[in-house]
Design an enzyme around this catalytic site. Structure first.
Site, mmCIF file in Angstrom:
data_model
loop_
_atom_site.group_PDB
_atom_site.id
_atom_site.type_symbol
_atom_site.label_atom_id
_atom_site.label_comp_id
_atom_site.label_asym_id
_atom_site.label_seq_id
_atom_site.Cartn_x
_atom_site.Cartn_y
_atom_site.Cartn_z
ATOM 1 N N GLY A 171 63.278 -18.729 15.232
ATOM 2 C CA GLY A 171 63.674 -17.398 14.812
ATOM 3 C C GLY A 171 63.863 -16.444 15.982
ATOM 4 O O GLY A 171 64.257 -16.832 17.089
ATOM 5 N N SER A 172 63.529 -15.182 15.757
ATOM 6 C CA SER A 172 63.908 -14.099 16.669
ATOM 7 C C SER A 172 63.239 -14.152 18.032
ATOM 8 O O SER A 172 63.646 -13.420 18.935
ATOM 9 C CB SER A 172 63.600 -12.753 16.016
ATOM 10 O OG SER A 172 64.406 -12.567 14.874
#
Length: 583
Positions: free
Chosen positions: A289-290
């Protein structure tokens, strides 16, 4: 009466000559046996009644960086019987079985499962208990000296340290990885045996046992405890499936803590469950993810696809790339690079990636350690996946920007962020304490790029940032949150199933420590990296900074108090994870 003829004189002489010759022959043979072949014959005779008994060997101990034990070998006793003799003592079997805590039927099974002259009835029991049983003086029952592995830290370090089998051979974790180093060489002592092979007397050691070598880790047992308990608290509080965390020295690469939850008790494995034995910090992979956004920005800055003052218009509910719709949880207008990280904008990250040649982003990720083994040599370590850039279509290029389309381990994340903290130099992680910690690494980005990322990542943990729950009063903290939806293996994603992550380092102005926290599959509360994983970082990092004697900055203490009072509503909003879910 007839007169007997006299015997010839030569016959008496012949008899005496024969006797003398025979005697001389015997003497010669005796001399040859005693002198010429004496040692050979004695050795041959000894082989027929002398035996070599193995001497137990002490396995090397495992210590933390401060000399606190993590694995020790303690003396124990093993009881065995000669079934042919012991079987004739049935009247004493109930007492033996009672002292062993088993039934007579179980004792009989153990006796019959052995050989004709040897069968174990109890392995590696306390010496006091064994002496109580041998004191019964049951014919055919004997004891052996052995060692048993004991783990003082229990489940806190179990997936990392691993364990040995009953014969003292490592079969998991560091016990397996360093088995040859830890294993000594068994000794031998010479003695007499009776017709049943039982020892009667000993004649001293033929070969002394050589103990195994000690292993001193970079692990800090206190920080291992803090990391484990805070991770366990998060997994339990949010009713998650599992969790893992890695704390490292950003400059030397030394791993100070590596924890997994749930774990197991290495001193009692009677309730064996295979899933509990994984070292999730190196074995479990996931789409991060981020937390990958800083490396997307670093690659774009390094090849000058973007400039440090670049801005991006993210004012849309759907940024369409191929057939996919990329969204942010909170809608913004124009964002600079610091704000792309602070608000965790997927649209901003995707636009940056689409400006960057895919080979450059791949090269950045590869140099940061993704898609390859860390080199620790631990069993079960996964390399993760980093597909070759030649196969990236436009959708993959956009997704890679915010952590989809590749898989990583918590250890890889910690080591990669360590490069940002270490002024752009990647240092391979190590679990062995370094006497001269001035480790050399590989530069993966310019120092100026690492400095900019550090400054921007500090905003993530400030007021309004997605990772404010990772902030530590009195210290500057740089980091990034990540919340990734779990793929279902069918080209889509599970609904409401996510992995939550926080990776960061401190103090941001002079980084010393870096930590990655991953909590997988939380099912309760706000399921975002800034809510679930960030507090684990805060608790552990605060303890680590204090342990290293790094004092808080009074000015930061005052500013933190003022910021908290001025933005309580905004803080609550971001504490609930708004703006951090990746789609």
């Amino acid at each position: 009466m007839p007169v007997r003829a006299a015997l010839p004189a030569w016959r008496a002489t012949a008899v005496w000559a024969a006797v003398t010759l025979a005697f001389a022959t015997i003497m010669v043979q005796a001399w040859r046996a005693q002198v010429e072949h004496g040692q050979f014959l004695r050795d041959q005779g000894a082989q027929r009644y002398l035996r070599h008994f193995p001497l137990p060997v002490q396995r090397g101990s495992i210590f933390d960086r401060h000399g606190k034990p993590l694995a020790l070998s303690v003396p124990v006793k093993t009881l065995w019987v000669d079934p042919q003799i012991f079987s004739q003592q049935h009247q004493k079997w109930p007492q033996v079985a009672a002292d062993l805590g088993i039934s007579v039927n179980e004792l009989q099974t153990r006796v019959h499962n052995g050989g004709s002259h040897f069968a174990f009835i109890a392995r590696q029991i306390d010496p006091e208990r064994a002496e109580k049983i041998t004191a019964l003086r049951v014919p055919g029952l004997y004891s052996l000296n052995e060692n048993r592995r004991y783990y003082p830290a229990g489940s806190i370090a179990a997936p990392l340290i691993g364990f040995t089998n009953v014969d003292g051979n490592g079969i998991e974790g560091l016990e397996l990885a360093y088995n040859q180093w830890l294993t000594g060489k068994a000794g031998e002592e010479t003695g007499l045996r009776d017709n049943y092979g039982h020892p009667l007397s000993l004649r001293g050691p033929a070969h002394a046992a050589q103990p195994g070598k000690a292993l001193t880790l970079s692990i800090d047992r206190h920080l291992q405890y803090v990391a484990y308990t805070s991770l366990a608290s998060a997994v339990q509080r949010f009713q998650a499936r599992s969790g893992a965390a890695v704390l490292m020295d950003a400059q030397s690469g030394e791993v100070l803590a590596m924890v997994s939850y749930p774990a197991f008790n290495p001193n009692d494995r009677s309730d064996y469950q295979a899933a509990l034995y994984n070292n999730r910090a190196i074995a479990d992979t996931f789409e991060p993810g981020s937390v990958m956004k800083p490396f997307t920005i670093a690659a774009a800055l390094d090849d000058q696809s973007i400039q440090p003052d670049a801005t991006f218009n993210v004012n849309t509910n759907c940024f369409r790339v191929a057939r996919f719709c990329i969204q942010d949880d909170v809608r913004h207008n124009n964002l600079d690079l610091a704000q792309v990280l602070k608000y965790s904008s997927n649209i901003g990250a995707a636009k940056i990636s689409l400006r960057t040649p895919p080979a450059d982003l791949f090269h950045m990720l590869r140099q940061a350690g993704f898609g390859q083994s860390s080199g620790l040599g631990l069993p079960g370590e996964s390399s993760g996946t980093l597909p070759a850039w030649q196969g990236w279509d436009i959708a993959r290029r956009a997704a890679m920007a915010y952590g989809y389309g590749l898989s990583v381990t918590p250890l890889q994340l910690a080591a990669a962020y360590g490069a940002i903290a270490n002024q752009g130099v990647y240092v391979a992680p190590t679990l062995i304490r370094q006497e001269n910690p001035g480790a050399k690494g590989t530069r993966i980005m310019p120092a100026a790029t690492a400095a900019r990322l550090t400054q921007w990542l500090t905003g993530v943990t400030g007021p309004g940032g997605t990772g404010f729950l990772a902030s530590i009063p009195g210290y500057s903290v740089a980091g990034k949150t990540g919340t990734s939806i779990i793929a279902n293996g069918k080209g889509g994603f599970h609904k409401n199933q996510v992995n939550t992550t926080f990776v960061g380092f401190a103090p941001a102005r002079n980084p010393r420590l870096v930590m990655a926290v991953v909590v997988r599959g939380p099912t309760q509360g706000w399921r975002y990296g800034g809510v679930v994983a960030a507090p684990v970082f805060r608790v552990t990092m605060a303890a680590a900074l204090q342990s290293m004697g790094i004092q808080p900055n009074p000015a930061l203490l005052e500013s933190a108090t003022a910021a908290h009072q001025a933005s309580a509503s905004e803080t609550q909003r971001w504490a609930e994870g708004v703006g951090d879910a990746a789609h």
